[in-house]
Write a protein that holds these residues in place. Sequence first.
Motif, short mmCIF file in Angstrom:
data_model
loop_
_atom_site.label_atom_id
_atom_site.label_comp_id
_atom_site.label_asym_id
_atom_site.label_seq_id
_atom_site.Cartn_x
_atom_site.Cartn_y
_atom_site.Cartn_z
N SER A 45 5.71 -3.14 -11.73
CA SER A 45 5.72 -2.18 -12.53
C SER A 45 3.94 -1.54 -13.20
CB SER A 45 6.73 -2.17 -13.69
OG SER A 45 6.32 -2.62 -14.26
N ASP A 46 3.18 -2.77 -13.83
CA ASP A 46 1.88 -3.06 -14.16
C ASP A 46 1.16 -3.95 -12.49
OD1 ASP A 46 0.42 -3.00 -16.37
OD2 ASP A 46 -0.37 -5.07 -15.59
N LEU A 47 -0.02 -3.14 -12.30
CA LEU A 47 -0.41 -4.04 -11.56
C LEU A 47 -2.41 -3.90 -11.91
CD1 LEU A 47 -1.24 -5.66 -8.43
CD2 LEU A 47 -1.64 -3.47 -7.31
N VAL A 48 -2.46 -5.92 -12.39
CA VAL A 48 -3.98 -5.86 -13.24
C VAL A 48 -4.45 -4.28 -13.90
CG1 VAL A 48 -6.81 -5.48 -12.69
CG2 VAL A 48 -4.67 -6.22 -10.50
N GLY A 49 -2.67 -4.58 -15.10
CA GLY A 49 -3.60 -3.64 -16.36
C GLY A 49 -3.02 -1.71 -15.93
N LYS A 50 -2.71 -1.27 -14.76
CA LYS A 50 -2.57 -0.07 -14.73
C LYS A 50 -0.93 0.21 -14.03
CE LYS A 50 -7.00 0.78 -14.29
NZ LYS A 50 -7.57 1.85 -15.57
N GLU A 51 -0.48 0.58 -14.71
CA GLU A 51 1.17 1.21 -15.17
C GLU A 51 1.28 1.86 -13.35
OE1 GLU A 51 4.13 4.52 -17.24
OE2 GLU A 51 2.46 3.82 -18.08
N ARG A 52 2.29 1.52 -12.73
CA ARG A 52 2.11 2.32 -11.32
C ARG A 52 3.31 3.64 -11.43
NH1 ARG A 52 7.08 -0.02 -7.12
NH2 ARG A 52 7.16 1.46 -5.72
N ARG A 53 2.96 4.24 -10.89
CA ARG A 53 2.68 5.93 -10.77
C ARG A 53 3.77 6.11 -9.32
NH1 ARG A 53 -2.31 8.68 -10.82
NH2 ARG A 53 -1.00 10.63 -10.44
N TRP A 54 4.75 7.19 -9.47
CA TRP A 54 6.04 7.59 -8.50
C TRP A 54 4.75 8.11 -6.89
CZ3 TRP A 54 10.45 6.49 -8.11
CH2 TRP A 54 10.91 6.15 -9.40
N THR A 55 5.15 7.73 -6.16
CA THR A 55 4.72 8.44 -4.56
C THR A 55 5.19 9.37 -3.84
OG1 THR A 55 4.72 6.97 -3.39
CG2 THR A 55 2.72 6.40 -4.67
N THR A 56 4.53 10.37 -2.84
CA THR A 56 5.78 10.89 -2.40
C THR A 56 5.90 10.88 -1.12
OG1 THR A 56 4.18 11.89 -0.91
CG2 THR A 56 5.11 12.98 -3.50
N ALA A 57 5.69 9.43 -0.26
CA ALA A 57 6.55 8.80 0.59
C ALA A 57 6.92 7.31 0.47
CB ALA A 57 5.22 9.14 1.06
N ALA A 62 1.78 3.50 -6.20
CA ALA A 62 -0.01 3.79 -6.92
C ALA A 62 0.31 3.40 -8.14
CB ALA A 62 0.00 4.84 -6.45
N TRP A 63 -0.81 3.18 -8.59
CA TRP A 63 -1.26 2.35 -10.35
C TRP A 63 -2.50 2.94 -11.07
CZ3 TRP A 63 -0.05 -0.72 -5.78
CH2 TRP A 63 1.34 -1.77 -6.48
N GLY A 64 -2.07 3.23 -11.87
CA GLY A 64 -3.40 4.31 -12.95
C GLY A 64 -3.35 5.17 -12.74
N ASP A 65 -3.75 5.90 -14.07
CA ASP A 65 -4.00 7.71 -14.14
C ASP A 65 -5.70 7.51 -14.58
OD1 ASP A 65 -3.61 9.90 -14.00
OD2 ASP A 65 -1.64 10.02 -15.63
N PRO A 66 -6.53 7.98 -13.85
CA PRO A 66 -6.27 7.94 -11.96
C PRO A 66 -5.56 7.16 -11.50
CG PRO A 66 -8.36 8.32 -12.38
CD PRO A 66 -7.54 8.19 -13.89
#
Length: 161
Positions: A45-57, A62-66
């Motif tokens: 759910s966290d990768l290198v300090g970036k939070e996981r986000r939902w994807t459409t496929a 994806a991780w991070g925002d952006p």
Amino acid sequence: MSRALLAATAAGCLVLTGCASTVALQPAPNSGASACADISVRLPSDLVGKERRWTTAQATAAWGDPAAVLFTCGVTPPGATTMPCRTVDGVDWLVDDTDAPRTLVTTFGRVPAVQLYIDTDPTGGVSSIDALTALGPLISAYTTVTSECTAHGGATAAPTP
């Protein structure tokens, strides 16, 4: 999907997903492989300090925002190449940094093949080595080795036993 088209699509996603909660990605040709499902359900759910986000496929993440890291499982396995090949914790990766500070890395000699598009920009990206180290155990555990990098940094098929 060609490397150039995938890189362009991923770059567009990195730019366009700055405020979105869901990241629009395309599934890879072999995203339905059982190994992709095994990996996908175990992604952190966290990768290198970036939070996981939902994807459409299917079989993507994806991780991070952006988005700083885009993950796709089931891409077409690359063949022999002169691209730089680096081994990180037992997983061989072809490295394409022609779009620096973004790096496209693809597993070499593993089925199904996995690809990461990593933003390494110091102002909001992540370390590519840290991302590869974090995901390597999952990839090692659920993909099959078919080839390996050669000593000089290129990639060639392993001899048939």
